[in-house]
Design a protein around this motif. Structure first.
Motif, PDB file in Angstrom:
ATOM      1  N   ASN A   9      37.528  70.914 104.261  1.00 12.57           N
ATOM      2  CA  ASN A   9      37.152  70.093 103.118  1.00 12.57           C
ATOM      3  C   ASN A   9      37.700  70.730 101.844  1.00 12.57           C
ATOM      4  OD1 ASN A   9      35.718  68.359 104.689  1.00 12.57           O
ATOM      5  ND2 ASN A   9      33.708  69.050 104.046  1.00 12.57           N
ATOM      6  N   ASN A  10      38.223  69.909 100.979  1.00 10.34           N
ATOM      7  CA  ASN A  10      38.667  70.373  99.672  1.00 10.34           C
ATOM      8  C   ASN A  10      37.666  69.875  98.634  1.00 10.34           C
ATOM      9  OD1 ASN A  10      40.971  71.568 100.622  1.00 10.34           O
ATOM     10  ND2 ASN A  10      42.192  69.723 100.388  1.00 10.34           N
ATOM     11  N   VAL A  11      37.307  70.701  97.692  1.00 15.13           N
ATOM     12  CA  VAL A  11      36.392  70.317  96.629  1.00 15.13           C
ATOM     13  C   VAL A  11      37.177  70.202  95.339  1.00 15.13           C
ATOM     14  CG1 VAL A  11      34.341  70.965  95.326  1.00 15.13           C
ATOM     15  CG2 VAL A  11      34.473  71.487  97.756  1.00 15.13           C
ATOM     16  N   PHE A  12      37.006  69.072  94.649  1.00 13.09           N
ATOM     17  CA  PHE A  12      37.735  68.810  93.424  1.00 13.09           C
ATOM     18  C   PHE A  12      36.745  68.644  92.281  1.00 13.09           C
ATOM     19  CE2 PHE A  12      40.161  67.222  96.941  1.00 13.09           C
ATOM     20  CZ  PHE A  12      41.439  67.685  96.682  1.00 13.09           C
ATOM     21  N   ASN A  13      37.110  69.066  91.110  1.00 17.56           N
ATOM     22  CA  ASN A  13      36.293  68.857  89.931  1.00 17.56           C
ATOM     23  C   ASN A  13      37.036  67.887  89.028  1.00 17.56           C
ATOM     24  OD1 ASN A  13      34.417  68.938  87.967  1.00 17.56           O
ATOM     25  ND2 ASN A  13      34.794  71.042  87.339  1.00 17.56           N
ATOM     26  N   TYR A  14      36.645  66.629  89.094  1.00 14.24           N
ATOM     27  CA  TYR A  14      37.286  65.561  88.351  1.00 14.24           C
ATOM     28  C   TYR A  14      36.273  65.021  87.354  1.00 14.24           C
ATOM     29  CZ  TYR A  14      39.392  60.998  87.502  1.00 14.24           C
ATOM     30  OH  TYR A  14      39.904  59.873  86.904  1.00 14.24           O
ATOM     31  N   GLU A  15      36.671  64.876  86.119  1.00 15.02           N
ATOM     32  CA  GLU A  15      35.759  64.504  85.046  1.00 15.02           C
ATOM     33  C   GLU A  15      34.981  63.222  85.339  1.00 15.02           C
ATOM     34  OE1 GLU A  15      36.260  63.051  80.484  1.00 15.02           O
ATOM     35  OE2 GLU A  15      37.485  64.728  81.141  1.00 15.02           O
ATOM     36  N   GLY A  16      35.661  62.207  85.897  1.00 18.90           N
ATOM     37  CA  GLY A  16      35.007  60.929  86.152  1.00 18.90           C
ATOM     38  C   GLY A  16      34.070  60.954  87.345  1.00 18.90           C
ATOM     39  N   SER A  17      34.256  61.886  88.260  1.00 17.19           N
ATOM     40  CA  SER A  17      33.451  61.978  89.469  1.00 17.19           C
ATOM     41  C   SER A  17      33.370  63.445  89.872  1.00 17.19           C
ATOM     42  CB  SER A  17      34.097  61.154  90.582  1.00 17.19           C
ATOM     43  OG  SER A  17      33.395  61.290  91.770  1.00 17.19           O
ATOM     44  N   PRO A  18      32.527  64.207  89.212  1.00 18.00           N
ATOM     45  CA  PRO A  18      32.514  65.655  89.427  1.00 18.00           C
ATOM     46  C   PRO A  18      32.203  66.064  90.864  1.00 18.00           C
ATOM     47  CG  PRO A  18      30.894  64.995  87.771  1.00 18.00           C
ATOM     48  CD  PRO A  18      31.528  63.764  88.294  1.00 18.00           C
ATOM     49  N   LEU A  19      32.908  67.059  91.306  1.00 17.49           N
ATOM     50  CA  LEU A  19      32.678  67.695  92.597  1.00 17.49           C
ATOM     51  C   LEU A  19      32.600  66.725  93.771  1.00 17.49           C
ATOM     52  CD1 LEU A  19      30.213  70.507  91.564  1.00 17.49           C
ATOM     53  CD2 LEU A  19      32.656  70.679  91.960  1.00 17.49           C
ATOM     54  N   PHE A  20      33.687  66.024  94.011  1.00 18.46           N
ATOM     55  CA  PHE A  20      33.755  65.221  95.219  1.00 18.46           C
ATOM     56  C   PHE A  20      34.597  65.974  96.239  1.00 18.46           C
ATOM     57  CE2 PHE A  20      37.457  63.844  92.832  1.00 18.46           C
ATOM     58  CZ  PHE A  20      38.434  63.683  93.792  1.00 18.46           C
ATOM     59  N   THR A  21      34.401  65.648  97.499  1.00 15.33           N
ATOM     60  CA  THR A  21      35.140  66.334  98.550  1.00 15.33           C
ATOM     61  C   THR A  21      36.066  65.362  99.259  1.00 15.33           C
ATOM     62  OG1 THR A  21      33.463  65.922 100.219  1.00 15.33           O
ATOM     63  CG2 THR A  21      33.262  67.973  98.972  1.00 15.33           C
ATOM     64  N   ARG A  22      37.108  65.912  99.826  1.00 14.83           N
ATOM     65  CA  ARG A  22      38.030  65.119 100.626  1.00 14.83           C
ATOM     66  C   ARG A  22      38.125  65.788 101.982  1.00 14.83           C
ATOM     67  NH1 ARG A  22      43.706  64.339  98.197  1.00 14.83           N
ATOM     68  NH2 ARG A  22      42.555  62.910  96.893  1.00 14.83           N
ATOM     69  N   GLU A  23      37.692  65.072 103.027  1.00 17.00           N
ATOM     70  CA  GLU A  23      37.755  65.635 104.369  1.00 17.00           C
ATOM     71  C   GLU A  23      39.194  65.657 104.860  1.00 17.00           C
ATOM     72  OE1 GLU A  23      35.026  64.110 107.222  1.00 17.00           O
ATOM     73  OE2 GLU A  23      33.598  63.574 105.669  1.00 17.00           O
ATOM     74  N   ASN A  24      39.466  66.604 105.739  1.00 13.06           N
ATOM     75  CA  ASN A  24      40.774  66.698 106.383  1.00 13.06           C
ATOM     76  C   ASN A  24      41.916  66.645 105.369  1.00 13.06           C
ATOM     77  OD1 ASN A  24      39.642  66.658 109.032  1.00 13.06           O
ATOM     78  ND2 ASN A  24      39.290  64.486 108.733  1.00 13.06           N
ATOM     79  N   ALA A  25      42.125  67.713 104.691  1.00 11.74           N
ATOM     80  CA  ALA A  25      43.183  67.773 103.686  1.00 11.74           C
ATOM     81  C   ALA A  25      44.496  67.279 104.281  1.00 11.74           C
ATOM     82  CB  ALA A  25      43.343  69.200 103.187  1.00 11.74           C
ATOM     83  N   SER A  26      45.388  66.846 103.435  1.00 13.43           N
ATOM     84  CA  SER A  26      46.665  66.273 103.863  1.00 13.43           C
ATOM     85  C   SER A  26      47.484  67.301 104.629  1.00 13.43           C
ATOM     86  CB  SER A  26      47.431  65.783 102.643  1.00 13.43           C
ATOM     87  OG  SER A  26      46.665  64.845 101.951  1.00 13.43           O
ATOM     88  N   ASN A  27      47.431  67.189 105.942  1.00 13.75           N
ATOM     89  CA  ASN A  27      48.176  68.147 106.743  1.00 13.75           C
ATOM     90  C   ASN A  27      49.506  67.598 107.234  1.00 13.75           C
ATOM     91  OD1 ASN A  27      47.316  66.366 108.667  1.00 13.75           O
ATOM     92  ND2 ASN A  27      46.103  67.834 109.826  1.00 13.75           N
ATOM     93  N   ARG A  28      49.817  66.356 106.894  1.00 12.75           N
ATOM     94  CA  ARG A  28      51.112  65.763 107.223  1.00 12.75           C
ATOM     95  C   ARG A  28      51.835  65.431 105.926  1.00 12.75           C
ATOM     96  NH1 ARG A  28      51.854  62.713 112.090  1.00 12.75           N
ATOM     97  NH2 ARG A  28      53.989  62.854 111.417  1.00 12.75           N
ATOM     98  N   ILE A  29      53.050  65.892 105.813  1.00 14.19           N
ATOM     99  CA  ILE A  29      53.884  65.576 104.665  1.00 14.19           C
ATOM    100  C   ILE A  29      55.201  65.051 105.219  1.00 14.19           C
ATOM    101  CG2 ILE A  29      55.027  66.445 102.600  1.00 14.19           C
ATOM    102  CD1 ILE A  29      52.903  68.677 102.541  1.00 14.19           C
ATOM    103  N   LEU A  30      55.505  63.794 104.930  1.00 12.46           N
ATOM    104  CA  LEU A  30      56.710  63.166 105.448  1.00 12.46           C
ATOM    105  C   LEU A  30      57.679  62.883 104.303  1.00 12.46           C
ATOM    106  CD1 LEU A  30      54.756  60.743 107.720  1.00 12.46           C
ATOM    107  CD2 LEU A  30      56.263  62.530 108.542  1.00 12.46           C
ATOM    108  N   TYR A  31      58.866  63.463 104.383  1.00 14.75           N
ATOM    109  CA  TYR A  31      59.907  63.260 103.380  1.00 14.75           C
ATOM    110  C   TYR A  31      60.935  62.275 103.935  1.00 14.75           C
ATOM    111  CZ  TYR A  31      58.150  67.762 101.703  1.00 14.75           C
ATOM    112  OH  TYR A  31      57.351  68.783 101.272  1.00 14.75           O
TER     113      TYR A  31
END
Length: 124
Positions: A9-31
């Protein structure tokens, strides 16, 4: 008292929605890079039985054009309009765009030109 842990889980501090989490960080990057006009070109095929969770998109082009990302049945879900040479676009979604199991992402461009596109996300 039971203790429960969630991994990746990644924890973000965003002014409009403080401390929300995102499950399963982006582990696929396709160029992807294209130099000719594209029509429903597959750019992400998930593993069998898996669903794509798109978390971010980045695109740039050496010329002005429109990039359309499509889902099953060639239904557009995101259009990126690059209005000048060397234009760039980036979007990180606070909630992932969820696709159906086995649903692919395709790309269509409005004209020929060198484009660079990156998709970030994960599969479940």
């Amino acid at each position: 008292m039971d203790k429960k842990f969630r991994v990746n889980n990644n924890v973000f501090n965003y002014e409009g929605s403080p401390l929300f989490t995102r499950e399963n960080a982006s582990n696929r990057i396709l160029y992807n890079t294209f130099t000719t006009a594209q029509t429903n070109t597959t750019i992400w095929t998930p593993a069998a039985g898996k669903s794509i969770y798109l978390t971010a998109v980045q695109a740039s082009s050496l010329s002005a054009l429109t990039i359309t990302l499509n889902r099953a049945g060639n239904a557009p879900f995101l259009s990126i309009v690059l209005t000048s040479s060397f234009a760039a676009f980036g979007e990180s979604f606070s909630s992932p765009v969820k696709f159906l199991a086995n649903e692919v992402i395709t790309l269509t461009t409005s004209a020929a030109g060198t484009i660079y596109i990156t998709l970030l996300g994960y599969e479940i």
